[in-house]
Enzyme design. Structure first.
Site, PDB file in Angstrom:
ATOM      1  N   ASP A 128      45.800  26.438  67.815  1.00  0.00           N
ATOM      2  CA  ASP A 128      46.106  25.749  67.072  1.00  0.00           C
ATOM      3  C   ASP A 128      45.176  23.948  67.360  1.00  0.00           C
ATOM      4  O   ASP A 128      43.951  23.725  67.799  1.00  0.00           O
ATOM      5  CB  ASP A 128      47.437  24.103  67.754  1.00  0.00           C
ATOM      6  CG  ASP A 128      47.717  23.132  66.541  1.00  0.00           C
ATOM      7  OD1 ASP A 128      48.150  24.067  65.079  1.00  0.00           O
ATOM      8  OD2 ASP A 128      48.626  22.932  67.120  1.00  0.00           O
ATOM      9  N   ASN A 158      52.920  29.805  57.459  1.00  0.00           N
ATOM     10  CA  ASN A 158      51.548  29.685  56.759  1.00  0.00           C
ATOM     11  C   ASN A 158      51.000  30.876  55.788  1.00  0.00           C
ATOM     12  O   ASN A 158      50.630  29.861  55.006  1.00  0.00           O
ATOM     13  CB  ASN A 158      50.494  30.144  57.899  1.00  0.00           C
ATOM     14  CG  ASN A 158      49.753  29.465  59.133  1.00  0.00           C
ATOM     15  OD1 ASN A 158      49.448  29.355  60.109  1.00  0.00           O
ATOM     16  ND2 ASN A 158      50.905  27.949  59.527  1.00  0.00           N
TER      17      ASN A 158
END
Length: 270
Positions: free
Chosen positions: A48, A96
């Site tokens: 991340d 996403n």
């Protein structure tokens, strides 16, 4: 005249260069503290912070993803060298694949497809007999990614010493839903009785069937959550949160995570 972003990047590289001798000494110390007999069998990674890393440097967000991809390949090689048998990478979530802008999705797909093709030809992958599998909802993948996944899986299908899972358009809840659907169809066809459904049956219908659950999950960026990643499999996983953005991760950070894992007493609910 140099931009603020260029100056920030230059400063970051200078600091990294100056600190390199110290890191090398510390890295050797950390590696000496880690027992080769007590390594996690399966390490999962939530990489991340790519976009925030780019924004912090005044760069376009997709450049953060590009740097993150470069770092991912490096980290995979570190884990192979250290003797980790199974690695699962959260490359792209279901969210996403459905909520990011078309332009960003296209860049991500392009990076992932290129990375898979590199793995298919990588000498280290073949020397270590690493099976590479791509998991997730394939109906969301573009043609280029489907072809790259097929290429790397075909090139490594005969291997069984190590495994790398690349999770693309993946979500833990969606994985469980897909497993339940498969089981429901088997019940409908008379291949399975409802009373036969137990934890093992569900496990065998997940994307990660026949693989051990992750012993250790590493997440960067300072966020302390697993974000719909390996929900079923992570019931007893150890979690390690690193307060750095993914493109900044170093080998010493991986070694720290392994050392931390070995210092914990795993009880598995006992």
């Amino acid at each position: 005249m140099q931009t603020r972003a260029a100056l920030a990047n230059r400063g970051w590289r200078t600091i990294s260069f100056l600190m390199k001798p110290i890191y090398e000494i510390y890295e050797k110390k950390l590696e000496a503290e880690i027992s080769k007999d007590h390594l996690p069998k399966h390490v999962a990674i939530i990489p991340d912070g790519n976009r925030r890393w780019a924004r912090m440097r005044g760069l376009q967000e997709w450049l953060g993803h590009r740097e993150g991809y470069k770092k991912m390949r490096e980290v995979l090689m570190w884990l192979l060298e250290l003797g980790i048998e199974v690695v699962t990478v959260f490359a792209m979530s279901t969210e996403n694949c459905t909520r990011r802008s078309p332009e960003e999705r296209e860049k991500l797909y392009e990076l992932i497809a290129g990375g898979l093709r590199e793995l298919a030809k990588d000498e280290i992958v073949h020397r270590n007999e690493v099976k590479v599998m791509v998991i997730g909802r394939r109906n969301l993948w573009p043609k280029e990614l489907l072809e790259a996944a097929k290429e790397v899986e075909e090139a490594t299908k005969g291997y069984n010493k190590r495994v790398i899972n690349v999770a693309v358009c993946y979500g833990g809840r969606q994985e469980i839903v897909d497993a339940v659907r498969k089981i429901a169809w088997k019940v409908k066809r008379g291949e399975l009785e409802p009373d036969q459904i137990d934890e093992n049956v569900i496990t065998q219908h997940l994307y990660t069937e026949n693989l051990p659950d992750p012993d250790l999950i590493i997440r960067t960026s300072g966020e302390e959550r697993i974000s719909n990643f390996l929900l079923w499999q992570s019931a007893y996983s150890e979690l390690y949160f690193a307060n750095i953005y993914w493109p900044e991760i170093r080998r010493i950070d991986i070694l720290r995570a392994l050392r931390d894992y070995q210092r914990r007493q795993r009880r598995f609910g006992r």
